[in-house]
Design a protein around this motif. Structure first.
Motif, PDB file in Angstrom:
ATOM      1  N   GLY A 194       0.827  -1.193   0.000  1.00 47.53           N
ATOM      2  CA  GLY A 194       0.000   0.000   0.000  1.00 47.53           C
ATOM      3  C   GLY A 194       0.864   1.247   0.000  1.00 47.53           C
ATOM      4  O   GLY A 194       2.070   1.201  -0.261  1.00 47.53           O
ATOM      5  N   SER A 195       0.273   2.377   0.320  1.00 47.97           N
ATOM      6  CA  SER A 195       0.985   3.654   0.310  1.00 47.97           C
ATOM      7  C   SER A 195       2.200   3.621   1.236  1.00 47.97           C
ATOM      8  O   SER A 195       2.138   3.085   2.351  1.00 47.97           O
ATOM      9  N   LEU A 196       3.295   4.218   0.770  1.00 52.71           N
ATOM     10  CA  LEU A 196       4.532   4.314   1.562  1.00 52.71           C
ATOM     11  C   LEU A 196       4.825   5.759   1.949  1.00 52.71           C
ATOM     12  O   LEU A 196       5.953   6.103   2.285  1.00 52.71           O
ATOM     13  N   ASP A 197       3.811   6.602   1.939  1.00 54.22           N
ATOM     14  CA  ASP A 197       4.034   8.033   2.137  1.00 54.22           C
ATOM     15  C   ASP A 197       4.070   8.470   3.596  1.00 54.22           C
ATOM     16  O   ASP A 197       4.428   9.614   3.889  1.00 54.22           O
ATOM     17  N   SER A 198       3.702   7.600   4.522  1.00 54.42           N
ATOM     18  CA  SER A 198       3.644   8.005   5.927  1.00 54.42           C
ATOM     19  C   SER A 198       5.019   7.969   6.586  1.00 54.42           C
ATOM     20  O   SER A 198       5.978   7.389   6.060  1.00 54.42           O
ATOM     21  N   VAL A 199       5.102   8.603   7.741  1.00 48.89           N
ATOM     22  CA  VAL A 199       6.313   8.647   8.559  1.00 48.89           C
ATOM     23  C   VAL A 199       5.958   8.099   9.935  1.00 48.89           C
ATOM     24  O   VAL A 199       4.949   8.497  10.528  1.00 48.89           O
ATOM     25  N   ARG A 200       6.775   7.184  10.439  1.00 53.59           N
ATOM     26  CA  ARG A 200       6.468   6.515  11.693  1.00 53.59           C
ATOM     27  C   ARG A 200       7.679   6.483  12.626  1.00 53.59           C
ATOM     28  O   ARG A 200       8.825   6.629  12.198  1.00 53.59           O
ATOM     29  N   ASP A 201       7.390   6.239  13.896  1.00 52.06           N
ATOM     30  CA  ASP A 201       8.414   6.043  14.917  1.00 52.06           C
ATOM     31  C   ASP A 201       8.456   4.555  15.229  1.00 52.06           C
ATOM     32  O   ASP A 201       7.594   4.032  15.939  1.00 52.06           O
ATOM     33  N   PHE A 202       9.438   3.852  14.655  1.00 55.85           N
ATOM     34  CA  PHE A 202       9.569   2.411  14.849  1.00 55.85           C
ATOM     35  C   PHE A 202      10.459   2.133  16.056  1.00 55.85           C
ATOM     36  O   PHE A 202      11.554   2.695  16.175  1.00 55.85           O
ATOM     37  N   VAL A 203      10.008   1.239  16.926  1.00 48.46           N
ATOM     38  CA  VAL A 203      10.783   0.890  18.122  1.00 48.46           C
ATOM     39  C   VAL A 203      10.930  -0.625  18.187  1.00 48.46           C
ATOM     40  O   VAL A 203       9.971  -1.375  17.989  1.00 48.46           O
ATOM     41  N   ASP A 204      12.151  -1.075  18.434  1.00 48.56           N
ATOM     42  CA  ASP A 204      12.439  -2.501  18.470  1.00 48.56           C
ATOM     43  C   ASP A 204      11.708  -3.170  19.628  1.00 48.56           C
ATOM     44  O   ASP A 204      11.626  -2.626  20.736  1.00 48.56           O
ATOM     45  N   VAL A 205      11.178  -4.360  19.377  1.00 49.13           N
ATOM     46  CA  VAL A 205      10.419  -5.067  20.394  1.00 49.13           C
ATOM     47  C   VAL A 205      11.292  -5.403  21.600  1.00 49.13           C
ATOM     48  O   VAL A 205      10.799  -5.495  22.738  1.00 49.13           O
ATOM     49  N   ARG A 206      12.597  -5.552  21.391  1.00 45.50           N
ATOM     50  CA  ARG A 206      13.489  -5.798  22.532  1.00 45.50           C
ATOM     51  C   ARG A 206      13.626  -4.556  23.396  1.00 45.50           C
ATOM     52  O   ARG A 206      13.753  -4.648  24.632  1.00 45.50           O
ATOM     53  N   ASP A 207      13.598  -3.375  22.791  1.00 44.00           N
ATOM     54  CA  ASP A 207      13.581  -2.139  23.570  1.00 44.00           C
ATOM     55  C   ASP A 207      12.277  -2.002  24.347  1.00 44.00           C
ATOM     56  O   ASP A 207      12.265  -1.509  25.482  1.00 44.00           O
ATOM     57  N   ILE A 208      11.173  -2.412  23.734  1.00 41.36           N
ATOM     58  CA  ILE A 208       9.891  -2.382  24.441  1.00 41.36           C
ATOM     59  C   ILE A 208       9.947  -3.279  25.674  1.00 41.36           C
ATOM     60  O   ILE A 208       9.502  -2.896  26.767  1.00 41.36           O
ATOM     61  N   ALA A 209      10.503  -4.472  25.508  1.00 46.30           N
ATOM     62  CA  ALA A 209      10.645  -5.376  26.643  1.00 46.30           C
ATOM     63  C   ALA A 209      11.515  -4.758  27.739  1.00 46.30           C
ATOM     64  O   ALA A 209      11.217  -4.894  28.937  1.00 46.30           O
ATOM     65  N   ASP A 210      12.569  -4.047  27.343  1.00 45.27           N
ATOM     66  CA  ASP A 210      13.420  -3.371  28.327  1.00 45.27           C
ATOM     67  C   ASP A 210      12.649  -2.286  29.075  1.00 45.27           C
ATOM     68  O   ASP A 210      12.867  -2.072  30.274  1.00 45.27           O
ATOM     69  N   ALA A 211      11.764  -1.581  28.377  1.00 40.04           N
ATOM     70  CA  ALA A 211      10.946  -0.558  29.028  1.00 40.04           C
ATOM     71  C   ALA A 211      10.011  -1.190  30.050  1.00 40.04           C
ATOM     72  O   ALA A 211       9.810  -0.652  31.154  1.00 40.04           O
ATOM     73  N   ALA A 229       9.191   4.496  22.553  1.00 36.60           N
ATOM     74  CA  ALA A 229       9.452   4.714  21.127  1.00 36.60           C
ATOM     75  C   ALA A 229      10.942   4.924  20.922  1.00 36.60           C
ATOM     76  O   ALA A 229      11.715   4.994  21.881  1.00 36.60           O
ATOM     77  N   SER A 230      11.325   5.034  19.662  1.00 28.47           N
ATOM     78  CA  SER A 230      12.726   5.323  19.353  1.00 28.47           C
ATOM     79  C   SER A 230      13.027   6.814  19.458  1.00 28.47           C
ATOM     80  O   SER A 230      14.180   7.212  19.606  1.00 28.47           O
ATOM     81  N   GLY A 231      11.982   7.634  19.337  1.00 25.08           N
ATOM     82  CA  GLY A 231      12.187   9.079  19.301  1.00 25.08           C
ATOM     83  C   GLY A 231      12.665   9.577  17.951  1.00 25.08           C
ATOM     84  O   GLY A 231      13.071  10.731  17.827  1.00 25.08           O
ATOM     85  N   ARG A 232      12.603   8.701  16.928  1.00 30.01           N
ATOM     86  CA  ARG A 232      13.052   9.075  15.581  1.00 30.01           C
ATOM     87  C   ARG A 232      11.899   8.908  14.592  1.00 30.01           C
ATOM     88  O   ARG A 232      11.144   7.940  14.660  1.00 30.01           O
ATOM     89  N   ALA A 233      11.796   9.838  13.680  1.00 28.14           N
ATOM     90  CA  ALA A 233      10.779   9.768  12.622  1.00 28.14           C
ATOM     91  C   ALA A 233      11.403   9.134  11.391  1.00 28.14           C
ATOM     92  O   ALA A 233      12.386   9.659  10.848  1.00 28.14           O
ATOM     93  N   ALA A 285      17.762   1.559  22.648  1.00 27.58           N
ATOM     94  CA  ALA A 285      19.168   1.207  22.422  1.00 27.58           C
ATOM     95  C   ALA A 285      19.423   0.562  21.074  1.00 27.58           C
ATOM     96  O   ALA A 285      20.588   0.445  20.666  1.00 27.58           O
ATOM     97  N   ILE A 286      18.394   0.134  20.369  1.00 30.33           N
ATOM     98  CA  ILE A 286      18.563  -0.647  19.146  1.00 30.33           C
ATOM     99  C   ILE A 286      18.131   0.183  17.960  1.00 30.33           C
ATOM    100  O   ILE A 286      17.001   0.689  17.923  1.00 30.33           O
ATOM    101  N   ASP A 287      19.024   0.328  16.962  1.00 28.59           N
ATOM    102  CA  ASP A 287      18.664   1.155  15.814  1.00 28.59           C
ATOM    103  C   ASP A 287      17.872   0.345  14.790  1.00 28.59           C
ATOM    104  O   ASP A 287      17.766  -0.885  14.870  1.00 28.59           O
ATOM    105  N   LEU A 288      17.314   1.057  13.826  1.00 28.86           N
ATOM    106  CA  LEU A 288      16.375   0.437  12.891  1.00 28.86           C
ATOM    107  C   LEU A 288      17.034  -0.648  12.051  1.00 28.86           C
ATOM    108  O   LEU A 288      16.428  -1.703  11.807  1.00 28.86           O
ATOM    109  N   MET A 289      18.259  -0.432  11.600  1.00 27.86           N
ATOM    110  CA  MET A 289      18.913  -1.447  10.772  1.00 27.86           C
ATOM    111  C   MET A 289      19.127  -2.737  11.549  1.00 27.86           C
ATOM    112  O   MET A 289      18.975  -3.836  10.997  1.00 27.86           O
ATOM    113  N   ASP A 290      19.464  -2.640  12.825  1.00 27.85           N
ATOM    114  CA  ASP A 290      19.592  -3.845  13.645  1.00 27.85           C
ATOM    115  C   ASP A 290      18.257  -4.579  13.758  1.00 27.85           C
ATOM    116  O   ASP A 290      18.201  -5.813  13.718  1.00 27.85           O
TER     117      ASP A 290
END
Length: 305
Positions: A194-211, A229-233, A285-290
């Protein structure tokens, strides 16, 4: 002194990662539940079980902290209301009656915020205005849990932004992309999204578990709601590009039509995570590429089994 933790919904995408991390902590004794039950998980269905059954599970586990990872992300309005509103309400009522001294950590959703101003990070003080049924149901659950603080329960809602990581469900954008990459590779076809025009804050599930772990371990929690969240758009188009490259897929990728119903009318989201850093000492602590590498490796491992 060892703290006892009950993780509800421990077989779901978020719940599995949360339960796994908590179970590895030597200072915690973690017990998990699922709607169906299993050799490793007790049975508990917040939708169908009467309050007395929920109370019996609480009495048997005798937890210091309950982490509610249960809920629904898709389905008819009645299904979403049952999972995301009735379930938390029943849990709050059972805690008030059977375990009033227990802390409740409940997982909310960024969908509760709804439409936000582009390039302005969202703080917890922003008034929620969900635009879809899913967001409305999650907000109702959050407000139920937050309201319980007024009659003495120790509650905290972790408002999770866009989770990403190994095992991402097909109802999520990363999960849909993974499934489509696997299908297109097997069928020598193009990837259709579908559309790829949106911007999101992706957060790794392992970071969520740490929270969640930080919330479980904290002696006090003053704020009723905290962003996780990651705090990054990140433009969705960039996430798709990077995962396609990691997969080695060389065919065409077509973006046609709209995105998911859950993301309807919300073109931009980015969280402010300063409050959770102050309150719990947590930072992503985990970036998107990881995260993407972990996702693709999990798919590759499953294919080789």
């Amino acid at each position: 002194m060892m703290r006892r933790v009950l993780v509800i919904g421990a077989n779901g995408f978020l719940g599995r990662h949360v339960f796994r991390l908590l179970s590895r902590q030597p200072e915690l004794a973690a017990v998990g539940t699922s709607r169906a039950g299993s050799p490793d998980l007790a049975r508990l269905d917040l939708i169908l079980d009467p309050p007395a059954v929920v109370g019996a599970v609480l009495a048997a586990a005798h937890p210091d902290v309950v982490v509610n990872c249960a809920g629904a992300v898709s389905g008819e309005a009645a299904d979403l209301a049952a999972a995301n509103v009735t379930g938390p309400a029943k849990l709050v009522g059972a805690l008030a009656r059977y375990a009033p001294g227990t802390r409740l950590v409940h997982l909310g959703s960024a969908a509760e915020y709804g439409l936000t101003e582009p390039r302005v990070p969202i703080t917890e003080t922003r008034e929620p205005h969900p635009v879809g049924v899913y967001g409305v149901s999650k907000l109702a659950g959050t407000e139920t849990v937050a309201l319980a603080r007024t009659f003495g329960l120790d509650t905290l809602v972790l408002r999770v932004f866009n989770p990403i990581g190994a095992g991402a469900p097909a109802t999520s954008l990363p999960g849909r992309l993974l499934a489509e990459l696997c299908r297109a590779t097997a069928e020598h076809d193009a990837v259709h999204l579908g559309s790829l025009d949106s911007v999101r804050d992706f957060v790794d599930v392992r970071d969520i578990a740490d929270a969640v772990l930080a919330a479980v371990q904290s002696s006090t929690v003053d704020e009723p709601v905290l962003n996780v969240a990651s705090g990054r758009a990140t433009p969705v188009r960039i996430l798709v590009r990077d995962l396609v490259r990691l997969s080695g897929f060389t065919g065409p990728v077509f973006a046609i039509g709209n995105g998911s119903v859950r993301s309807a009318d919300v073109p931009w989201q980015q969280a402010d995570v300063s409050a959770i850093a102050r309150e719990l000492g947590w930072k992503p602590a985990i970036d998107l590429m990881d995260s993407l590498r972990e996702m693709w490796q999990a798919v590759t491992d499953d294919a080789n089994d």
